[in-house]
Design an enzyme around this catalytic site. Structure first.
Site, PDB file in Angstrom:
ATOM      1  N   GLU B  74       0.829  -1.209   0.000  1.00 21.83           N
ATOM      2  CA  GLU B  74       0.000   0.000   0.000  1.00 21.83           C
ATOM      3  C   GLU B  74       0.859   1.253   0.000  1.00 21.83           C
ATOM      4  O   GLU B  74       0.546   2.231  -0.687  1.00 21.83           O
ATOM      5  CB  GLU B  74      -0.946  -0.007   1.205  1.00 21.83           C
ATOM      6  CG  GLU B  74      -2.056  -1.048   1.142  1.00 21.83           C
ATOM      7  CD  GLU B  74      -1.612  -2.454   1.511  1.00 21.83           C
ATOM      8  OE1 GLU B  74      -0.443  -2.637   1.929  1.00 21.83           O
ATOM      9  OE2 GLU B  74      -2.431  -3.386   1.403  1.00 21.83           O
ATOM     10  N   HIS B 141     -10.693  -5.442   9.600  1.00 25.94           N
ATOM     11  CA  HIS B 141     -11.489  -5.364   8.367  1.00 25.94           C
ATOM     12  C   HIS B 141     -12.758  -4.555   8.603  1.00 25.94           C
ATOM     13  O   HIS B 141     -13.778  -4.787   7.970  1.00 25.94           O
ATOM     14  CB  HIS B 141     -11.848  -6.764   7.853  1.00 25.94           C
ATOM     15  CG  HIS B 141     -10.677  -7.560   7.383  1.00 25.94           C
ATOM     16  ND1 HIS B 141      -9.842  -8.234   8.247  1.00 25.94           N
ATOM     17  CD2 HIS B 141     -10.173  -7.773   6.141  1.00 25.94           C
ATOM     18  CE1 HIS B 141      -8.895  -8.838   7.548  1.00 25.94           C
ATOM     19  NE2 HIS B 141      -9.075  -8.575   6.266  1.00 25.94           N
TER      20      HIS B 141
HETATM   21  C1  LIG Z   1      -1.092  -4.861   4.436  1.00 32.32           C
HETATM   22  C2  LIG Z   1      -2.168  -5.738   3.913  1.00 32.32           C
HETATM   23  N1  LIG Z   1      -2.703  -5.499   2.700  1.00 32.32           N
HETATM   24  C3  LIG Z   1      -3.696  -6.277   2.220  1.00 32.32           C
HETATM   25  C4  LIG Z   1      -4.181  -7.314   2.943  1.00 32.32           C
HETATM   26  C5  LIG Z   1      -5.323  -8.162   2.401  1.00 32.32           C
HETATM   27  N2  LIG Z   1      -4.878  -9.525   2.170  1.00 32.32           N
HETATM   28  C6  LIG Z   1      -5.063 -10.502   3.078  1.00 32.32           C
HETATM   29  S1  LIG Z   1      -4.385 -11.946   2.657  1.00 32.32           S
HETATM   30  C7  LIG Z   1      -3.855 -11.319   1.171  1.00 32.32           C
HETATM   31  C8  LIG Z   1      -3.074 -12.201   0.241  1.00 32.32           C
HETATM   32  C9  LIG Z   1      -1.930 -12.812   0.954  1.00 32.32           C
HETATM   33  O1  LIG Z   1      -1.181 -13.599   0.101  1.00 32.32           O
HETATM   34  P1  LIG Z   1       0.045 -14.426   0.659  1.00 32.32           P
HETATM   35  O2  LIG Z   1       0.893 -13.555   1.519  1.00 32.32           O
HETATM   36  O3  LIG Z   1       0.708 -15.064  -0.486  1.00 32.32           O
HETATM   37  O4  LIG Z   1      -0.613 -15.499   1.626  1.00 32.32           O
HETATM   38  P2  LIG Z   1      -1.575 -16.723   1.240  1.00 32.32           P
HETATM   39  O5  LIG Z   1      -2.970 -16.212   1.386  1.00 32.32           O
HETATM   40  O6  LIG Z   1      -1.277 -17.139  -0.143  1.00 32.32           O
HETATM   41  O7  LIG Z   1      -1.279 -17.781   2.223  1.00 32.32           O
HETATM   42  C10 LIG Z   1      -4.203  -9.981   1.054  1.00 32.32           C
HETATM   43  C11 LIG Z   1      -3.920  -9.125  -0.100  1.00 32.32           C
HETATM   44  C12 LIG Z   1      -3.609  -7.516   4.214  1.00 32.32           C
HETATM   45  N3  LIG Z   1      -4.039  -8.511   5.017  1.00 32.32           N
HETATM   46  N4  LIG Z   1      -2.620  -6.721   4.679  1.00 32.32           N
END
Ligand SMILES: Cc1ncc(C[n+]2csc(CCOP(=O)(O)OP(=O)(O)O)c2C)c(N)n1
Ligand SMILES: [Mg+2]
Lengths: 348, 341
Positions: B74, B141
């Site tokens: 972000e 959230h």
């Molecule tokens: C700073 C931030 N931005 C956006 C999100 C929303 N978000 C939650 S999980 C996710 C994807 C995470 O992907 P990854 O780190 O690869 O973990 P996975 O879900 O694949 O285990 C996002 C964008 C968040 N939790 N924190």
């Protein structure tokens, strides 16, 4: 066959299978609970990733008295949480937002804590927990304790500032910390290639001056071995290390995500790399376990999940009034002045 | 590019009612069509169409250069948006949940908000995303972020409560040469009661102008976002059960604050209740109270009161969150107290 047991005895090999089955059964039970309307909020699966969490946690010192290693898991590492002593029933209570849950209904899913058992639940903002674990493990070094910390994060989380700042801090300070990169190829709908230009996270290690290794995250013994070796180095003073788990997220980001952006053929192919099935076959092929022993483990894990879930269902939701306590250690937040029998704004 | 507009973005053209979410999609789509310099960045906004599907089918229509799926960064992409704005583009960034705007706090407050003042020029960019509670989303959230930015001169903050306003305000925000933080309450996104037929024309709702939702004579409620609807419900109860006539002002833009609209209404009704979903201490009620004290003290016939969330993180469990959030009944009780004062 002469597969290596990495020095593990029969009981330990069975332990690993137990932890894999428990993770699978707990999450399947959750899906059922969600269908029945018992789950509050999102539901996340670690299908296909169970061995990464289990193998890693099994390689660490798990204690009950606040003297062991420290874990920070993720939503996809419930297996590690269970191995560190996270109670199954608490897992269900958390997902059901029960007042009896470890966070008393204030926080969701795997976001809970037990410093005696040695785990700290994550927060949602990605990356933050690397900073937190850097500080926890810094304190181990400063206090000359033989403890280490392990922190899990997905591939996508590696794009955040907190990830970089935390990891760099840990590296520079030689914090006894292992960063587990859960590279499941996706971050929600975003492929790993849109979160990083490197094809393996091990390429990032040198950028921080730390050792990094990549391992097949569907192979519980390989993960166990990699993390055990990393832990030995970290514990002996090398400082921070990284272990990348390579595998695939076989379900959507959460239950509400049909993952129609993933080629179904790829998912079908990945089903053949199921960590539970693979390990089961290996246990049998090597005569490390009998069919009866495995079936017994499968039944037992299914049953404990059923029983724990049933018990959690019967428990109460929190009393709304509990919302005002604990914001501070020494203060209580005022109740809304409009809630009393004779509303008086001077009481707010 | 003369691709056809996706079906679901033609509802207003067809005279069909739209939800607030659809109104926001239409605003983005129309602005991108109108002005080539408008482009989008954010997490999962392309192939997936955004976590809430606000930009569904935009990628196919506008292509990868105008709908950019970013890394989870972000701070990084908001800063990049600022750089692009310097070069004449008009970025609109989506924060997947506004709770995650915090990594961008540095670049927003230190760089973006100060840009024009420092002589670096205007900053025509919009930072938009879902906010608000009531969805059992827990502490990360569900937050409202307005007051984290309200104290920063140089920013504008918009928080619509209806489909029509959302579309007009978002268009105005995109055309504004100042940085705008645009909050979309996720509880309103698909609320059936908010579906309405929008004017089939290119309209904007100017920033900085409040809207009188309902006229009344006994007291004024100043509110915004989801609380507009709870306040209207409360006003109806007060009307039928107590014979109390409530005027409701929807701020629509929080920064700049439409002080005239507030002061005028208070001079008419002589009583003021501020209702916001955000937590209590440091909420916008404080700023409104001091402005009314400065400009209309002599007209007041009662204390300025507020109904807000309690000072706590947003709890996850339903019973806790319901207790945490201001409810219609709280508005009714507070208004009753004030009417009888
Ligand atoms: C700073 C931030 N931005 C956006 C999100 C929303 N978000 C939650 S999980 C996710 C994807 C995470 O992907 P990854 O780190 O690869 O973990 P996975 O879900 O694949 O285990 C996002 C964008 C968040 N939790 N924190
Ligand atoms: Mg991932």
């Amino acid at each position: 066959m002469s597969d290596s047991t990495y020095g593990l005895g029969r009981t330990e090999l069975h332990d690993l299978y137990h932890a894999l089955c428990l993770t699978r059964a707990a999450e399947e039970r959750l899906e059922l609970l969600q269908k029945q309307g018992h789950v509050t909020g999102g539901l996340y699966r670690s299908l296909g990733q169970e061995a990464g969490a289990v193998g890693a946690a099994y390689a660490l010192r798990r204690r009950n008295d606040g003297s062991g290693d420290m874990l920070c898991h993720t939503i996809r590492a419930a297996g590690a949480l269970f191995l560190f002593g996270g109670e199954l029933i608490d897992f269900f209570r958390q997902y059901m937002a029960k007042g009896t849950s470890p966070t008393r209904g204030r926080e969701a899913n795997v976001h809970w804590f037990d410093f005696e058992k040695g785990f700290v639940g994550p927060v949602s903002p990605l990356g933050t927990m690397i900073e937190i674990m850097a500080g926890m493990t810094l304190s181990f070094r400063l206090k000359d304790e033989e403890r280490i910390g392990i922190v899990f994060y997905g591939d996508g989380a590696s794009s955040t500032g907190a990830w970089h700042e935390g990891l760099n801090f840990a590296a520079v300070q030689r914090c006894p910390m292992i960063l587990m990169v859960e590279n499941n190829q996706w971050a929600f709908s975003t492929p790993t290639s849109k979160n990083t230009r490197v094809s393996s996270f091990t390429d990032k290690g040198p950028g921080y001056g730390i050792g990094a290794e990549s391992v097949d995250g569907t192979d519980v013994l390989a993960v166990f071995d990699a993390v055990r070796r990393a832990a030995a180095l970290v514990r002996s003073g090398e400082g921070t290390r990284m272990v990348e788990l390579k595998y695939f997220r076989r379900k959507g980001h959460a239950q509400h995500d049909p993952q129609d952006y993933v080629d179904p053929e790829v998912i079908r192919m990945r089903e053949k790399k199921d960590p539970v099935d693979l390990y089961r076959a290996r246990l049998l092929d090597n005569d490390w376990a009998s069919e009866e022993e495995l079936v017994a483990i499968e039944h037992e894990t299914f049953e404990v999940c059923r029983v724990a879930a049933e018990a959690a269902i019967a428990e109460p939701y929190p009393d709304g009034l509990d919302a005002v306590t604990d914001v501070y250690t020494d203060l209580t937040t005022p109740h809304p002045w409009t809630r009393g029998d004779s509303p008086d704004p001077t009481l707010a | 590019m003369d691709r056809e507009t996706p079906e679901h973005l033609l509802k207003t053209k067809r005279g069909e009612p739209v939800t607030m979410l659809e109104a926001i999609s239409e605003a983005l789509f129309e602005e991108m069509t109108r002005d080539d310099s408008v482009f989008l960045m954010g997490e999962d906004i392309g192939v997936y169409g955004g976590a809430f599907k606000v930009t569904r089918d935009f990628l196919a229509h506008f292509g990868e250069n105008r709908v950019i799926d970013t890394p989870i960064a972000e701070g990084g992409f908001t800063g990049a948006a600022a750089g692009a704005a310097h070069m004449g583009l008009r970025p609109v960034v989506e924060i997947q949940f506004m709770d995650f705007i915090s990594p961008a706090y540095d670049v927003i407050t230190n760089y973006i908000a100060t840009s024009n003042y420092r002589g670096a020029g205007p900053m025509p960019l919009v930072i938009r995303g879902p906010v608000g509670g009531g969805n059992r989303g827990g502490p990360f959230h569900s937050q409202n972020v307005e007051m984290a930015f309200f104290h920063t001169p140089g920013l504008k903050i918009v928080y619509p409560s209806t489909a029509k306003d959302a579309k007009g305000l978002l268009k105005a925000s995109i055309r504004d040469d100042n940085p705008v933080i645009f909050e979309e309450h996720k509880g309103l996104y698909r609320a059936p009661a908010l579906r309405e037929v929008l004017p089939d024309e290119d309209y904007i709702v100017p920033l900085g102008q409040a809207r009188t939702v309902r006229e009344g004579t006994d007291l004024t409620i100043v509110t915004y976002g989801a609380m507009v609807h709870k306040s209207v419900d409360a006003a109806e109860t007060l009307e039928s059960e107590d014979g109390v006539s409530v005027e409701i002002i929807d701020l629509r833009t929080l920064l700049p604050l439409d002080e005239d609209a507030i002061v005028q209404s208070v001079k008419k009704t002589n009583k003021l209740l501020v209702v916001h979903e955000d937590t209590r201490t440091g909420g916008i009620a404080g700023e409104i109270a001091i402005r009314v004290s400065e400009k209309a003290f002599e007209w007041l016939d009662g204390p300025i009161l507020r109904v807000t969330a309690i000072d706590a993180p947003v709890p996850y469990s339903g019973s806790l969150e319901d207790y945490f959030l201001p409810q219609t009944d709280d508005v009714v009780k507070a208004a009753r107290y004030l009417a009888a004062y």
